[in-house]
Design an enzyme around this catalytic site. Structure first.
Site, short mmCIF file in Angstrom:
data_model
loop_
_atom_site.label_atom_id
_atom_site.label_comp_id
_atom_site.label_asym_id
_atom_site.label_seq_id
_atom_site.Cartn_x
_atom_site.Cartn_y
_atom_site.Cartn_z
N HIS A 28 0.80 -1.23 0.00
CA HIS A 28 0.00 0.00 0.00
C HIS A 28 0.84 1.28 0.00
CE1 HIS A 28 0.13 -0.02 4.41
NE2 HIS A 28 -0.80 -0.93 4.55
N HIS A 82 -5.00 -8.71 14.69
CA HIS A 82 -5.09 -7.53 13.82
C HIS A 82 -5.88 -7.92 12.58
CE1 HIS A 82 -4.21 -4.01 11.61
NE2 HIS A 82 -2.99 -4.27 11.18
N GLU A 84 -6.16 -6.36 9.61
CA GLU A 84 -5.75 -5.99 8.25
C GLU A 84 -5.52 -7.28 7.46
OE1 GLU A 84 -2.61 -3.07 7.90
OE2 GLU A 84 -3.12 -2.72 5.80
N HIS A 148 -1.42 -1.28 14.54
CA HIS A 148 -1.45 -0.27 13.54
C HIS A 148 -2.87 0.20 13.16
CE1 HIS A 148 -1.49 -0.44 8.83
NE2 HIS A 148 -1.31 0.80 9.15
N ASP A 167 1.66 -6.08 14.17
CA ASP A 167 2.51 -5.19 13.37
C ASP A 167 3.64 -4.55 14.17
OD1 ASP A 167 1.24 -5.55 10.94
OD2 ASP A 167 0.05 -3.73 11.05
N TYR A 195 9.95 0.56 8.15
CA TYR A 195 8.61 0.10 8.56
C TYR A 195 7.94 1.15 9.46
CZ TYR A 195 4.97 -3.11 10.05
OH TYR A 195 3.76 -3.70 10.29
N HIS A 228 5.44 -9.50 11.10
CA HIS A 228 6.25 -9.36 9.88
C HIS A 228 7.72 -9.43 10.25
CE1 HIS A 228 2.88 -7.98 7.42
NE2 HIS A 228 2.61 -7.06 8.31
#
Ligand code: FEO
Length: 404
Positions: A28, A82, A84, A148, A167, A195, A228
């Site tokens: 994104h 999360h 997302e 996030h 995140d 990041y 991640h």
């Protein structure tokens, strides 16, 4: 997908069952030059628990890794830290395949997952302070809103001293090793900063609060397991201290010059301004031509800077498109405590510098001096004005942050 893909042991009862995405270069708007991982974790407790899932195209990889440890149907609980889609994209299919007894998320997570996947309920809400018994071990939850997304939470497995931090503390960095201490520190620092700058910077005040909340809990931590990139099992304070520092957004003497150019006038101006910045005491001075610098490189460079100078030619009465792109991106990231200035060349109308100054002010950048506007090609007098602009910004920077 072959089932030869294996889970990776984190501790005796926790396995990494995520996916490595060596291919991704765009997340994104953020350039992910080293790929990424979507980390998911299997807890082998009395109640077998899956913590997070992976981006939808990687579900078979996750399932293969789970299957290398046990039959996926043995999973009792799924935790969605999360919502997302890089972590939840495969959740509906995983639920359908595994048929877990229960799925948990924060209250915001329950709403967000429903809004994404329209599953018609079935997910239980947990909140800060709640503990979920897995039989012979327990998971505790802490909501970390805006770290996030509004739904974000972290989960702590006390018996194994693991914080599943979603995140937070992550990196877009694909690696064969699971462990941060097996990756060169300069790569870790670069990717952690990238990041933070591109994903978390706008939420810095809330990150400070989340760090305070976690510190207050005085968690005994052996492993920090983000969703991640690599996991931390040594020197966990390193990444936490970096987050605290980045969240403060204190200016430094570093100056960043960003520009694009049509016929090299703005390039010559940028180089001359950079010389003025260095002469005035800015250090380091980074020059980022947008022909060869991605917007996420610019965001990363301003994370630890004190000054932002932006140059654009006037094109069709407005900004050059790459410059507008980077300003739109930076405006959203809300870096605070910067000083700056604008510069640009033009042929006949010359709106760019004024537009740049308006945009920088809207972003909260303190304009140090009037921008330099040059018709067509800078002469020696114009270049002296560029040098003076650089020196003026540097002097302001030194006055603001001192000589440290
Ligand atoms: Fe990795 Fe906010 O998702």
């Amino acid at each position: 997908m072959s089932d030869a893909l294996q889970a990776v042991r984190v501790t005796d009862r926790v396995y990494w069952v995520g996916a490595r995405d060596w291919e991704i270069r765009e997340f994104h708007g953020y350039r992910t030059s080293r790929g990424t991982t979507y980390n998911a974790f299997l807890i082998l407790a009395d109640k077998v628990t899956l913590v997070d899932t992976v981006k939808a195209p990687h579900r078979r990889e996750m399932m293969a890794r789970i299957r290398s440890v046990l039959e996926p149907s043995k999973i009792d609980y799924i935790i969605s830290n999360h919502s997302e889609m890089d972590h939840s994209g495969s959740l509906p299919e995983t639920i359908a395949a595994v048929k877990p007894e229960k799925v948990f998320a924060s209250a915001n997570g329950v709403r967000a997952l429903e809004a994404h996947f329209h599953m018609g309920g079935g997910i239980e809400a947990v909140q800060t302070g709640d503990t979920l018994s897995l039989g012979n071990t327990n998971l505790a939850f802490v909501e970390t809103k805006m770290l996030h997304w509004p739904d974000s939470m972290v989960s702590y497995l006390a018996e194994e001293k693991i914080l599943f931090s979603q995140d937070a503390f992550g990196q877009h960095l694909a690696s064969q090793t699971l462990w941060a201490d097996e990756i060169p520190q300069e790569i870790l620092l670069e990717e952690a900063a990238r990041y933070y700058a591109n994903i978390l910077l706008p939420f810095s005040p809330l990150i400070t609060k989340a760090l305070d909340a976690l510190a207050k809990m005085n968690l005994d931590l052996a492993v920090l397991a983000p969703d991640h990139g690599p996991l931390y099992r040594k020197d966990l304070g390193w990444i936490m201290d970096l987050y605290r520092r980045w969240a403060e957004q204190k200016p430094t003497r570093k100056a960043v010059v960003v520009y694009d150019t049509m016929w090299e006038s703005d390039a010559v101006m940028a180089k001359t301004i950079a010389e003025g910045l260095a002469e005035g005491g800015a250090s380091p001075v980074k020059v980022l031509p947008l022909r060869s610098s991605h917007r996420s490189d610019v965001a990363t460079e301003i994370l630890d800077s004190g000054a932002l100078l932006v140059g654009s030619p006037t094109m069709n009465n407005t900004l050059f498109p790459t410059v507008a792109d980077v300003l739109c991106y930076l405006e959203g990231l809300k870096r605070k405590n910067l000083v700056g200035a604008a510069f640009g060349s033009y042929g006949w109308s010359g709106e760019a510098v004024q537009r740049l100054e308006e945009w920088l002010k809207k972003m909260g950048v303190t304009i140090v001096a009037e921008g330099v506007k040059v018709r067509y090609v800078p002469d020696s007098e114009a270049l002296e004005a560029c040098r003076a602009l650089g020196q003026a910004v540097a002097r302001k920077l030194v006055e603001t942050v001192g000589n440290e």
